[in-house]
Design a protein around this motif. Sequence first.
Motif, PDB file in Angstrom:
ATOM      1  N   ALA A  86       0.836  -1.215   0.000  1.00  0.00           N
ATOM      2  CA  ALA A  86       0.000   0.000   0.000  1.00  0.00           C
ATOM      3  C   ALA A  86       0.862   1.252   0.000  1.00  0.00           C
ATOM      4  N   HIS A  87       0.498   2.211  -0.845  1.00  0.00           N
ATOM      5  CA  HIS A  87       1.176   3.510  -0.791  1.00  0.00           C
ATOM      6  C   HIS A  87       0.662   4.253   0.437  1.00  0.00           C
ATOM      7  N   SER A  88       1.524   5.087   1.009  1.00  0.00           N
ATOM      8  CA  SER A  88       1.128   5.750   2.255  1.00  0.00           C
ATOM      9  C   SER A  88       0.079   6.848   2.049  1.00  0.00           C
TER      10      SER A  88
ATOM     11  N   GLY B 220       4.521   2.109   2.118  1.00  0.00           N
ATOM     12  CA  GLY B 220       5.681   2.958   1.899  1.00  0.00           C
ATOM     13  C   GLY B 220       5.479   3.958   0.798  1.00  0.00           C
ATOM     14  N   ASP B 221       6.547   4.677   0.467  1.00  0.00           N
ATOM     15  CA  ASP B 221       6.482   5.628  -0.651  1.00  0.00           C
ATOM     16  C   ASP B 221       6.787   4.876  -1.952  1.00  0.00           C
ATOM     17  N   SER B 222       6.766   5.601  -3.066  1.00  0.00           N
ATOM     18  CA  SER B 222       6.916   4.942  -4.372  1.00  0.00           C
ATOM     19  C   SER B 222       8.232   4.179  -4.461  1.00  0.00           C
ATOM     20  N   TYR B 223       9.301   4.757  -3.926  1.00  0.00           N
ATOM     21  CA  TYR B 223      10.599   4.093  -4.013  1.00  0.00           C
ATOM     22  C   TYR B 223      10.607   2.806  -3.195  1.00  0.00           C
TER      23      TYR B 223
ATOM     24  N   PHE C 175       0.583   3.264 -12.103  1.00  0.00           N
ATOM     25  CA  PHE C 175       2.017   3.157 -12.426  1.00  0.00           C
ATOM     26  C   PHE C 175       2.761   2.341 -11.362  1.00  0.00           C
ATOM     27  N   MET C 176       2.253   2.339 -10.131  1.00  0.00           N
ATOM     28  CA  MET C 176       2.909   1.565  -9.062  1.00  0.00           C
ATOM     29  C   MET C 176       2.737   0.068  -9.305  1.00  0.00           C
ATOM     30  N   ALA C 177       1.537  -0.317  -9.741  1.00  0.00           N
ATOM     31  CA  ALA C 177       1.280  -1.724 -10.051  1.00  0.00           C
ATOM     32  C   ALA C 177       2.092  -2.135 -11.282  1.00  0.00           C
TER      33      ALA C 177
ATOM     34  N   ALA D 197      13.083   9.964 -16.064  1.00  0.00           N
ATOM     35  CA  ALA D 197      11.629   9.909 -15.863  1.00  0.00           C
ATOM     36  C   ALA D 197      11.307   9.766 -14.388  1.00  0.00           C
ATOM     37  N   TYR D 198      10.422  10.633 -13.914  1.00  0.00           N
ATOM     38  CA  TYR D 198       9.853  10.417 -12.585  1.00  0.00           C
ATOM     39  C   TYR D 198       9.131   9.073 -12.651  1.00  0.00           C
ATOM     40  N   VAL D 199       9.168   8.306 -11.569  1.00  0.00           N
ATOM     41  CA  VAL D 199       8.533   6.983 -11.581  1.00  0.00           C
ATOM     42  C   VAL D 199       7.033   7.108 -11.882  1.00  0.00           C
ATOM     43  N   ASN D 200       6.455   8.287 -11.615  1.00  0.00           N
ATOM     44  CA  ASN D 200       5.046   8.552 -11.953  1.00  0.00           C
ATOM     45  C   ASN D 200       4.921   8.748 -13.461  1.00  0.00           C
ATOM     46  N   THR D 201       5.196   7.692 -14.216  1.00  0.00           N
ATOM     47  CA  THR D 201       5.030   7.666 -15.677  1.00  0.00           C
ATOM     48  C   THR D 201       4.489   6.280 -16.024  1.00  0.00           C
TER      49      THR D 201
ATOM     50  N   VAL E  79      13.456   7.985 -11.566  1.00  0.00           N
ATOM     51  CA  VAL E  79      13.734   8.466 -10.203  1.00  0.00           C
ATOM     52  C   VAL E  79      12.416   8.513  -9.425  1.00  0.00           C
ATOM     53  N   THR E  80      12.516   8.508  -8.108  1.00  0.00           N
ATOM     54  CA  THR E  80      11.339   8.790  -7.280  1.00  0.00           C
ATOM     55  C   THR E  80      11.646  10.080  -6.537  1.00  0.00           C
ATOM     56  N   SER E  81      10.663  10.605  -5.817  1.00  0.00           N
ATOM     57  CA  SER E  81      10.923  11.883  -5.144  1.00  0.00           C
ATOM     58  C   SER E  81      12.007  11.739  -4.084  1.00  0.00           C
ATOM     59  N   SER E  82      12.141  10.532  -3.495  1.00  0.00           N
ATOM     60  CA  SER E  82      13.177  10.382  -2.465  1.00  0.00           C
ATOM     61  C   SER E  82      14.556  10.126  -3.065  1.00  0.00           C
TER      62      SER E  82
ATOM     63  N   VAL F 154       7.440  19.639   3.215  1.00  0.00           N
ATOM     64  CA  VAL F 154       6.693  19.687   1.950  1.00  0.00           C
ATOM     65  C   VAL F 154       7.262  18.753   0.881  1.00  0.00           C
ATOM     66  N   HIS F 155       6.349  18.286   0.033  1.00  0.00           N
ATOM     67  CA  HIS F 155       6.713  17.373  -1.057  1.00  0.00           C
ATOM     68  C   HIS F 155       7.189  18.188  -2.268  1.00  0.00           C
ATOM     69  N   PRO F 156       8.212  17.696  -2.995  1.00  0.00           N
ATOM     70  CA  PRO F 156       8.726  18.483  -4.132  1.00  0.00           C
ATOM     71  C   PRO F 156       7.789  18.547  -5.331  1.00  0.00           C
TER      72      PRO F 156
ATOM     73  N   GLY G 111      10.884  16.905   0.857  1.00  0.00           N
ATOM     74  CA  GLY G 111      11.205  15.483   0.680  1.00  0.00           C
ATOM     75  C   GLY G 111       9.988  14.653   0.325  1.00  0.00           C
ATOM     76  N   SER G 112      10.254  13.376   0.039  1.00  0.00           N
ATOM     77  CA  SER G 112       9.193  12.439  -0.339  1.00  0.00           C
ATOM     78  C   SER G 112       8.301  12.173   0.873  1.00  0.00           C
ATOM     79  N   THR G 113       7.231  11.420   0.649  1.00  0.00           N
ATOM     80  CA  THR G 113       6.340  11.105   1.767  1.00  0.00           C
ATOM     81  C   THR G 113       7.125  10.407   2.892  1.00  0.00           C
TER      82      THR G 113
ATOM     83  N   ASP H  71      -7.590   9.611  -6.809  1.00  0.00           N
ATOM     84  CA  ASP H  71      -7.277   8.271  -7.345  1.00  0.00           C
ATOM     85  C   ASP H  71      -6.841   7.310  -6.247  1.00  0.00           C
ATOM     86  N   MET H  72      -6.047   7.818  -5.315  1.00  0.00           N
ATOM     87  CA  MET H  72      -5.611   6.958  -4.206  1.00  0.00           C
ATOM     88  C   MET H  72      -6.813   6.540  -3.347  1.00  0.00           C
ATOM     89  N   LYS H  73      -7.788   7.432  -3.286  1.00  0.00           N
ATOM     90  CA  LYS H  73      -8.921   7.169  -2.401  1.00  0.00           C
ATOM     91  C   LYS H  73      -9.982   6.261  -3.042  1.00  0.00           C
TER      92      LYS H  73
HETATM   93  P1  13P Z   1       6.328   9.506  -3.205  1.00  0.00           P
HETATM   94  O1  13P Z   1       5.674   8.245  -2.812  1.00  0.00           O
HETATM   95  O2  13P Z   1       7.548   9.255  -4.040  1.00  0.00           O
HETATM   96  O3  13P Z   1       6.581  10.441  -2.114  1.00  0.00           O
HETATM   97  O4  13P Z   1       5.355  10.254  -4.243  1.00  0.00           O
HETATM   98  C1  13P Z   1       4.163  10.728  -3.895  1.00  0.00           C
HETATM   99  C2  13P Z   1       3.191  10.568  -4.953  1.00  0.00           C
HETATM  100  O5  13P Z   1       2.639  11.498  -5.439  1.00  0.00           O
HETATM  101  C3  13P Z   1       2.857   9.241  -5.350  1.00  0.00           C
HETATM  102  O6  13P Z   1       2.228   9.323  -6.511  1.00  0.00           O
END
Ligand code: 13P
Length: 305
Positions: free
Chosen positions: A23-25, A39-42, A63-65, A111-115, A127-130, A197-199, A213-215, A262-264
């Motif tokens: 589960a993403h946080s 955890g976070d995406s990374y 994208f996480m799946a 590429a941000y992993v959010n692709t 890359v991920t935000s962390s 704050v998140h980048p 920083g990342s979550t 979307d997460m919700k």
């Molecule tokens: P992180 O999990 O890398 O902090 O990213 C947050 C996010 O927006 C996930 O899509």
Amino acid sequence: MTIRQIQDEILRLKKEKDVCILAHSYETPDICEIADYVGDSYALSVKAQGVENKTLLMCGVRFMAETAKILSPQKRVFLSHKDAGCPMAEQFTKDYILAHKKRFPDHKVVAYVNTTAELKTMCDVCVTSSSALKIVKNMDADKILFIPDINLGSYIAENCPEKDVQLLRGGCPVHGGIKEEEVLRAKEEHPDALFLVHPECTPDVTKHADMVGSTKDIMDYARESSAKEFIIGTENSIAEHLSLELPEKKFYTLSKNFICPDMKLTTLSGVLEFLRTGVGEEIMLSEETRLAAKKCIDEMLRLSK
Ligand code: 13P
Ligand code: SF4
């Protein structure tokens, strides 16, 4: 059924059916409580590699799946809700990126992993935000085209001035929607609070931060800091998780709208239904796409060590 009864049934069924739940946080506490790992995406992408169960259920966005499937092709990977996409990950087409690669032929594409998996096939490293800053600094390239998030990209460009970082106008509508006025108001209401704050937020917002920083970075910082009050500049579930975990500290949100719809979409009853029926949104990728996309994720895992 009560929430506790649904959770107990989920725990029983996932054991019986050999399913690992990640589960993403940004998911709600009731989902995080039944997950094998949160955890976070990374962290989720690292975890996806080591899972031994036959089936993996990703409570998060598509994208996480996909990343989990790319790293664990021998497993069946399911997404917790068929419509849980990430608008940022899905905002650019392959042709659009191709056109920009032509404009910057000497630049490595980061590429941000959010692709989507499809876009990852065109990139050199993920890359991920962390991990973003560390990886861009560690890369053996001075010219970078960063896709798709202009805010994370600007943060990298500012903190890595020795490199030429080109950006596209993409981003997260949830983080990008936060306004500087909301930060100033929260700071005025809570003058002793640190602002984490998140980048993915705009530079107008991140410039007021005590930490960007990342979550996971935000959560770790709040746990380790001796400060007692924090304004949390990312999805509101992070403030909720931290308030439950650290009741002696105070966590404030920036806006009641700082929620990723979307997460919700993921719900306990949806997870239970999947475990009962085995029917869900299975991630399918052609081997050609999977292998091409895997290269930039492998490169991320190598460069972030
Ligand atoms: P992180 O999990 O890398 O902090 O990213 C947050 C996010 O927006 C996930 O899509
Ligand atoms: Fe995508 Fe933004 Fe939601 Fe993260 S918070 S999943 S980047 S829309």
